[in-house]
Design a protein around this motif. Structure first.
Motif, short mmCIF file in Angstrom:
data_model
loop_
_atom_site.label_atom_id
_atom_site.label_comp_id
_atom_site.label_asym_id
_atom_site.label_seq_id
_atom_site.Cartn_x
_atom_site.Cartn_y
_atom_site.Cartn_z
N LYS A 274 0.88 -1.28 -0.04
CA LYS A 274 0.07 -0.15 -0.13
C LYS A 274 0.85 1.22 0.10
O LYS A 274 0.55 2.18 -0.62
CB LYS A 274 -0.87 0.05 1.13
N VAL A 275 1.94 1.27 0.70
CA VAL A 275 2.76 2.44 0.83
C VAL A 275 3.52 2.84 -0.55
O VAL A 275 3.44 3.62 -1.27
CB VAL A 275 3.99 2.32 1.97
N THR A 276 3.89 1.55 -1.37
CA THR A 276 4.45 1.51 -2.58
C THR A 276 3.72 2.07 -3.51
O THR A 276 4.08 3.10 -4.56
CB THR A 276 4.81 0.10 -3.01
N LEU A 277 2.41 1.70 -3.77
CA LEU A 277 1.30 2.24 -4.70
C LEU A 277 1.17 3.63 -4.21
O LEU A 277 1.31 4.52 -5.28
CB LEU A 277 -0.04 1.52 -4.45
N ARG A 291 13.01 15.70 -5.40
CA ARG A 291 11.64 15.67 -4.55
C ARG A 291 11.30 14.21 -4.52
O ARG A 291 10.92 14.02 -3.42
CB ARG A 291 10.86 16.54 -5.25
N VAL A 292 11.31 13.50 -5.45
CA VAL A 292 11.22 12.05 -4.96
C VAL A 292 12.24 11.39 -4.10
O VAL A 292 11.56 10.69 -3.10
CB VAL A 292 11.08 11.14 -6.26
N LEU A 293 13.33 11.84 -4.18
CA LEU A 293 14.31 11.12 -3.28
C LEU A 293 14.00 11.56 -1.48
O LEU A 293 14.16 10.95 -0.65
CB LEU A 293 15.66 11.46 -3.50
N ASP A 294 13.60 12.92 -1.68
CA ASP A 294 13.29 13.39 -0.53
C ASP A 294 11.91 12.68 0.34
O ASP A 294 11.85 12.22 1.42
CB ASP A 294 12.83 14.93 -0.48
N GLN A 295 11.04 12.22 -0.75
CA GLN A 295 9.94 11.50 -0.24
C GLN A 295 10.40 10.05 0.11
O GLN A 295 9.79 9.40 1.10
CB GLN A 295 8.85 11.29 -1.38
N GLU A 296 11.29 9.29 -0.65
CA GLU A 296 11.61 8.09 -0.17
C GLU A 296 12.39 8.11 0.97
O GLU A 296 12.42 6.89 1.62
CB GLU A 296 12.55 7.63 -1.43
N TYR A 297 13.02 9.49 1.30
CA TYR A 297 13.76 9.02 2.54
C TYR A 297 12.78 9.07 3.84
O TYR A 297 13.25 8.46 4.85
CB TYR A 297 14.74 10.32 2.66
N ARG A 298 11.79 10.14 3.62
CA ARG A 298 10.74 9.73 4.73
C ARG A 298 10.14 8.38 4.76
O ARG A 298 9.93 7.89 6.22
CB ARG A 298 9.48 10.67 4.41
N VAL A 299 9.94 7.70 3.70
CA VAL A 299 9.29 6.48 3.59
C VAL A 299 10.40 5.59 4.29
O VAL A 299 9.96 4.48 5.09
CB VAL A 299 8.92 6.04 2.28
N SER A 300 11.53 5.50 3.98
CA SER A 300 12.42 4.62 4.38
C SER A 300 12.76 4.47 6.11
O SER A 300 12.66 3.77 6.67
CB SER A 300 13.84 4.71 3.64
N LEU A 331 -4.38 -7.14 3.68
CA LEU A 331 -4.44 -5.62 3.15
C LEU A 331 -5.62 -4.87 3.79
O LEU A 331 -5.48 -3.64 4.22
CB LEU A 331 -4.89 -5.60 1.67
N ALA A 332 -6.49 -5.57 4.23
CA ALA A 332 -7.80 -5.05 4.79
C ALA A 332 -7.42 -4.30 6.17
O ALA A 332 -8.07 -3.41 6.60
CB ALA A 332 -9.07 -6.00 4.81
N VAL A 339 -0.75 4.15 6.52
CA VAL A 339 -0.04 4.46 4.99
C VAL A 339 0.49 5.91 4.92
O VAL A 339 1.70 6.14 4.91
CB VAL A 339 -0.84 4.32 3.88
N ALA A 340 -0.32 6.84 5.51
CA ALA A 340 0.10 8.15 5.73
C ALA A 340 1.11 8.57 6.56
O ALA A 340 1.93 9.40 6.31
CB ALA A 340 -1.24 9.00 6.01
N ARG A 341 1.41 7.90 7.54
CA ARG A 341 2.24 8.13 8.43
C ARG A 341 3.95 7.84 8.02
O ARG A 341 4.75 8.59 8.31
CB ARG A 341 2.17 7.27 9.88
#
Length: 365
Positions: A274-277, A291-300, A331-332, A339-341
Motif C-alpha cells: 500500500k505504501v509503494t502504490l 523531490r522523489v528522493l526526499d519522499q523516499e527518505y521519509r518512507v525509508s 491488506l484490509a 500509510v499516511a504516516r
C-alpha cells in the motif's frame, strides 16, 4: 593504470583506476553480489568528486566484480540488525548519503556509463539507472524487489518506475518482477543493449574513444521482452485505485500471468504494497528526482520503525524460511492512516535535496 587513491586497492570494496580517457569504478564484493555498504557509497562519491575535476577523465565506467552481476542492492543484513537492535540511525545515515549519491549520478556532468550486466537490484539500480549511459546484456535482471522484505522501492526507484509507460512501473514495483534487457529498455531503465561477450572490448574502447563512437561498435538489437505483450492486462489491472482492487482485477482477468502476479502480491507485505502504490502515485506528481528522493527518505526512515522490515529480511535473508509473518497480515487491516504516516515530514531530519532541485546538466558524449 593508476588507482585514484594512490593505492592498489586489491582488498578494497570499490576498485578505482584510470585507463586512457576513462575512469573505472568496480564494485568489489563479489561474495555478497557487490552489496553496497556505507563505506562504498562514500568511496564512490569521493571518486566522482576527484574525476569531475580531472580534465584527463572524460568518461566514468561502472562495473561489478564477479560473474553474477553489478550489484544486489544495499547491505540489508546490516539494516536488519540496526532496525532490530539499534535505533535505526546507522541505516538513516547510510540512506542519506546513498540517496544524495543517486541524485549526484543523475546530474553528473561527464558521461557515466553503467554496465548493468547480470543481477541489478535495489541499491544497484540506484548507482546505475540514474546514469547518462545505461547498458544491459542478455544476462541482465533488473529489479526493485523491496515489497518482498517489507520495504518500499527507494534509491529513486519510485521516480524511475513512475516514468515507465502505462502501469508497467506499478507492476514491477509491487511484484518485484525482474526485467530483462528488452523490458528494461521498454521501461526506461536502460538505454542500450550490448551482448555480454562484447563488454570487454567495449570497456577497452571507452579508454580511447568518445562514448558515442565506442557504443556504435557494440550496440545491438535487444532480445524481445515479455512486458510489451502483457501491456493490456497490466495497464487495465494496475490502474485501479487500491491494492485490493488491483489484486481483484488480476485474479478476475483470466490471463495466467495476471493470476501469477496476483499470487505474488498476496505473498508480499500488505503495508509495503500500500505504501509503494501511494509512493508511485505521488512520485508522478512530484516532478524532479530530488523531490522523489526526499519522499523516499521519509518512507525509508518510517519503515525502520515497523515490524515488517525486520521480519521480511529475517524470512528472506537471515533464516531463509521464506515464510514472513506480516503485521498487519492482510491488506484490509492496513488503514489509510497507517500509510499516511510513512509520508509524514521529518522536520530537522529531512533529506533536503529538493531545496536545490531543478538543476540540469548537459552531458556531452
Amino acid at each position: 593504470m593508476t588507482d585514484a587513491t594512490g593505492t592498489t586497492g586489491i582488498e578494497e570494496p570499490v576498485l578505482l583506476h584510470t585507463a586512457g580517457r576513462a575512469a573505472h569504478l568496480t564494485l568489489n564484493r563479489p561474495k555478497t553480489l557487490n552489496a553496497l555498504t556505507h563505506t562504498m557509497v562514500r568511496r564512490i562519491d569521493r571518486a566522482l568528486t576527484t574525476w569531475e575535476d580531472d580534465p584527463t577523465v572524460e568518461t566514468v565506467v561502472v562495473t561489478g566484480a564477479g560473474e553474477r552481476g553489478l550489484c544486489a542492492g544495499g547491505d540489508i543484513r546490516a539494516i536488519h540488525d540496526d532496525a532490530r537492535n539499534g535505533d535505526g540511525s546507522a541505516s538513516a545515515a547510510f540512506w542519506r548519503d546513498e540517496y544524495r549519491l543517486n541524485a549526484r549520478i543523475a546530474r553528473y556532468p561527464k558521461p557515466y556509463v553503467a554496465v548493468m550486466d547480470g543481477i541489478v537490484m535495489g541499491g544497484g539500480v540506484g548507482i546505475s539507472a540514474h546514469g547518462s549511459v545505461r547498458l544491459v546484456t542478455e544476462r541482465s535482471r533488473i529489479a526493485m524487489p523491496e515489497t518482498g522484505i517489507g520495504f518500499v522501492p527507494d534509491v529513486g526507484g519510485t521516480y524511475l518506475l513512475a516514468l515507465a509507460p502505462g502501469e508497467l512501473g506499478t507492476h514491477l514495483a509491487l511484484t518485484g518482477t525482474p526485467a530483462g534487457a528488452g523490458d528494461a529498455l521498454l521501461c526506461g531503465l536502460a538505454d542500450h543493449y550490448v551482448p555480454s561477450a562484447a563488454l570487454g572490448q567495449l570497456v577497452d574502447d571507452l579508454s580511447r574513444l568518445p562514448v558515442r563512437e565506442a557504443l556504435s561498435r557494440h550496440v545491438h538489437t535487444p532480445p524481445q521482452g515479455e512486458l510489451a505483450e502483457r501491456r493490456e492486462w497490466i495497464d487495465t489491472c494496475y490502474a485501479a485505485d487500491t491494492v485490493e482492487e488491483i489484486v481483484g482485477r488480476l485474479l478476475d482477468h483470466g490471463d495466467p500471468a495476471a493470476k501469477e502476479a496476483a499470487e505474488t502480491l498476496i505473498a508480499r507485505s500488505p503495508t509495503a504494497l500500500k505504501v509503494t502504490l501511494a509512493a508511485l502515485r505521488r512520485a508522478r506528481r512530484l516532478g524532479p528526482l530530488e523531490r522523489v528522493l526526499d519522499q523516499e527518505y521519509r518512507v525509508s526512515c518510517a519503515a525502520l520503525t515497523t515490524p515488517d522490515l525486520v521480519e521480511g529480511i529475517r524470512a528472506q535473508v537471515i533464516d531463509k524460511d521464506r515464510n514472513p509473518r506480516w503485521s498487519p497480515a492482510t491488506l484490509a487491516e492496513v488503514a489509510d492512516a497507517d500509510v499516511a504516516r510513512f509520508f509524514a515530514p521529518l522536520g530537522a531530519r529531512e533529506l533536503g535535496l529538493a531545496a536545490g532541485d531543478g538543476a540540469t546538466t548537459e552531458v556531452i558524449w
